[in-house]
Scaffold this active site. Structure first.
Site, PDB file in Angstrom:
ATOM      1  N   LYS A  13       3.669  -9.922  -0.901  1.00  0.00           N
ATOM      2  CA  LYS A  13       2.765 -10.173  -0.104  1.00  0.00           C
ATOM      3  C   LYS A  13       2.729 -11.736   0.308  1.00  0.00           C
ATOM      4  O   LYS A  13       3.313 -12.381  -0.537  1.00  0.00           O
ATOM      5  CB  LYS A  13       1.488  -9.742  -0.674  1.00  0.00           C
ATOM      6  CG  LYS A  13       1.317  -8.239  -0.406  1.00  0.00           C
ATOM      7  CD  LYS A  13      -0.125  -7.590  -0.921  1.00  0.00           C
ATOM      8  CE  LYS A  13      -0.153  -6.221  -0.509  1.00  0.00           C
ATOM      9  NZ  LYS A  13      -1.531  -5.450  -1.029  1.00  0.00           N
ATOM     10  N   ARG A  51       2.012  -1.033  -7.434  1.00  0.00           N
ATOM     11  CA  ARG A  51       2.321  -0.475  -6.474  1.00  0.00           C
ATOM     12  C   ARG A  51       3.438  -1.228  -6.116  1.00  0.00           C
ATOM     13  O   ARG A  51       2.970  -2.520  -5.513  1.00  0.00           O
ATOM     14  CB  ARG A  51       1.096  -0.131  -5.305  1.00  0.00           C
ATOM     15  CG  ARG A  51       1.834   0.200  -3.941  1.00  0.00           C
ATOM     16  CD  ARG A  51       0.612   0.336  -3.061  1.00  0.00           C
ATOM     17  NE  ARG A  51       1.001   0.763  -1.688  1.00  0.00           N
ATOM     18  CZ  ARG A  51       1.556   0.104  -0.802  1.00  0.00           C
ATOM     19  NH1 ARG A  51       1.692  -1.232  -1.004  1.00  0.00           N
ATOM     20  NH2 ARG A  51       1.793   0.618   0.265  1.00  0.00           N
TER      21      ARG A  51
HETATM   22  C1  PT1 Z   1      -2.388  -2.130  -2.036  1.00  0.00           C
HETATM   23  C2  PT1 Z   1      -1.695  -1.857  -0.663  1.00  0.00           C
HETATM   24  C3  PT1 Z   1      -2.060  -0.432  -0.594  1.00  0.00           C
HETATM   25  N1  PT1 Z   1      -1.065  -2.633  -0.220  1.00  0.00           N
HETATM   26  C4  PT1 Z   1      -3.418   0.172  -2.313  1.00  0.00           C
HETATM   27  N2  PT1 Z   1      -2.729   0.429  -1.378  1.00  0.00           N
HETATM   28  C5  PT1 Z   1      -0.636  -2.212   0.863  1.00  0.00           C
HETATM   29  N3  PT1 Z   1      -3.807   0.938  -3.148  1.00  0.00           N
HETATM   30  C6  PT1 Z   1      -0.528  -0.957   1.538  1.00  0.00           C
HETATM   31  C7  PT1 Z   1       0.351  -9.652   2.901  1.00  0.00           C
HETATM   32  O1  PT1 Z   1      -0.659 -10.390   2.446  1.00  0.00           O
HETATM   33  O2  PT1 Z   1      -2.569  -3.294  -2.558  1.00  0.00           O
HETATM   34  N4  PT1 Z   1      -3.057  -1.287  -2.612  1.00  0.00           N
HETATM   35  N5  PT1 Z   1      -1.411   0.118   0.814  1.00  0.00           N
HETATM   36  C8  PT1 Z   1       0.066  -3.315   1.887  1.00  0.00           C
HETATM   37  N6  PT1 Z   1      -0.669  -4.272   2.625  1.00  0.00           N
HETATM   38  C9  PT1 Z   1      -0.531  -5.506   2.764  1.00  0.00           C
HETATM   39  C10 PT1 Z   1      -1.608  -6.573   2.524  1.00  0.00           C
HETATM   40  C11 PT1 Z   1       0.755  -5.999   2.775  1.00  0.00           C
HETATM   41  C12 PT1 Z   1      -1.096  -7.537   2.590  1.00  0.00           C
HETATM   42  C13 PT1 Z   1       1.113  -7.233   2.963  1.00  0.00           C
HETATM   43  C14 PT1 Z   1      -0.142  -8.319   2.808  1.00  0.00           C
HETATM   44  O3  PT1 Z   1       1.669 -10.153   3.263  1.00  0.00           O
END
Ligand code: PT1
Length: 293
Positions: free
Chosen positions: A230, A264
């Site tokens: 992230k 995850r």
């Molecule tokens: C997570 C999660 C998810 N993250 C759960 N499910 C994502 N339970 C999708 C960035 O800042 O943490 N927990 N499902 C992906 N989401 C992101 C959010 C991807 C922020 C990238 C960023 O780069």
């Protein structure tokens, strides 16, 4: 807390030791693996999907998280029909070939119901079952659910995240959603909580949540965390998405230290190694009486 065992449909999953959840985005637009399993026609290639699942299982993943809607910052929402078309055949195909817990990363009641009918073992909802009908669909599925905190919606959540007390606000939100879910009939033992790293949070908010993760264990539900690749990692290291593995592992290790039970991740093999080191250190501690006193 005694041994947590999740009942994931016909499978069960012990959280006595932490588990690795491998990410499988069947979207054309996810930030890290989007579009990886599509033919040039734009159609999803199930053979490529199953090959990727096989690799993650060989590397030690015990849950596969299938997502048909990108929720990365700035991502557009997807229609229900499109999400169903992406997710349901993938869940069915994975379960036909593998005895693994398939988690569905969705907020949609229709996707929850149909995925559950096709062998899904866990509902992972970044909107914490707040979409109309999602809570009922989850109750009916009898599957475990992961409730995550997000401020705002993916399209705009990173524009100006703001909290007076990040830990207290995330804690209260999760505690309220936990209460709503148990009131609706979801077994408390079947609920996972996630502070939602990167979802409407600045770098400082994310880092505070990591430093204070242990405080969430008082909610007495297993914690799921996702830092993998992230932008907070990217900002600290000044590195692009594909060079964030070691940074992500450092955060994952800190989360394990503070009690996280499910990680995850995109990089399964590397994460399984740090879980094994963590477990070895934990085992070594048992019986060391000086540690207790
Ligand atoms: C997570 C999660 C998810 N993250 C759960 N499910 C994502 N339970 C999708 C960035 O800042 O943490 N927990 N499902 C992906 N989401 C992101 C959010 C991807 C922020 C990238 C960023 O780069």
């Amino acid at each position: 807390m005694d041994e947590q065992i999740l009942t994931c449909g016909d499978l069960s999953l012990s959280l006595l030791t932490p588990k690795v959840m491998g990410v499988l985005n069947v979207t054309p637009d996810s930030f890290s693996d989007g579009g990886s399993y599509h033919k040039s026609s734009g159609e999803l290639d199930l053979k490529l999907v199953l090959q990727r699942v096989q690799i993650m299982l060989d590397e030690g993943a015990e849950i596969i998280d299938v997502g048909g809607e990108s929720t990365r910052p700035g991502a557009a929402q997807v229609g229900i029909e499109e999400e169903l078309k992406r997710v349901v055949p993938v869940v069915a195909a994975i379960r036909k070939q593998f005895d693994v817990v398939v988690s569905v990363d969705t907020s949609s009641p229709a996707v929850i119901r149909q995925a559950a009918d096709h062998g899904a073992g866990l509902i992972n909802d970044v909107r914490a079952l707040m979409v109309d009908g999602a809570l009922n669909a989850a109750v009916d599925s009898r599957l475990p659910v992961c409730l995550m905190h997000m401020q705002g919606q993916p399209q705009s959540m990173q524009s100006s995240p703001s909290y007076s007390d990040i830990v207290a606000e995330v804690y209260d939100f999760l505690s309220q959603r936990l209460a709503a879910c148990t009131a609706a009939g979801i077994d408390r033992q079947q609920i996972l909580l996630d502070p939602g790293f990167g979802f409407g949070k600045s770098r400082a908010h994310n880092l505070t949540l990591v430093n204070e993760l242990h405080r969430f264990t008082t909610l007495e539900c297993p914690l799921l965390v996702g830092f993998s690749r992230k932008s907070t990692v990217g900002e600290i290291l000044n590195k692009p998405v594909n060079e964030r593995v070691y940074g992500s592992l450092a955060l994952a290790y800190e989360a394990l230290r503070q009690g996280a039970k499910i990680l995850r991740v995109h990089d399964v093999a590397a994460t399984v190694d740090i879980v094994k080191i963590h477990n070895a250190l934990e085992d070594n501690r048992i019986g060391e009486e000086w540690y207790e006193s």
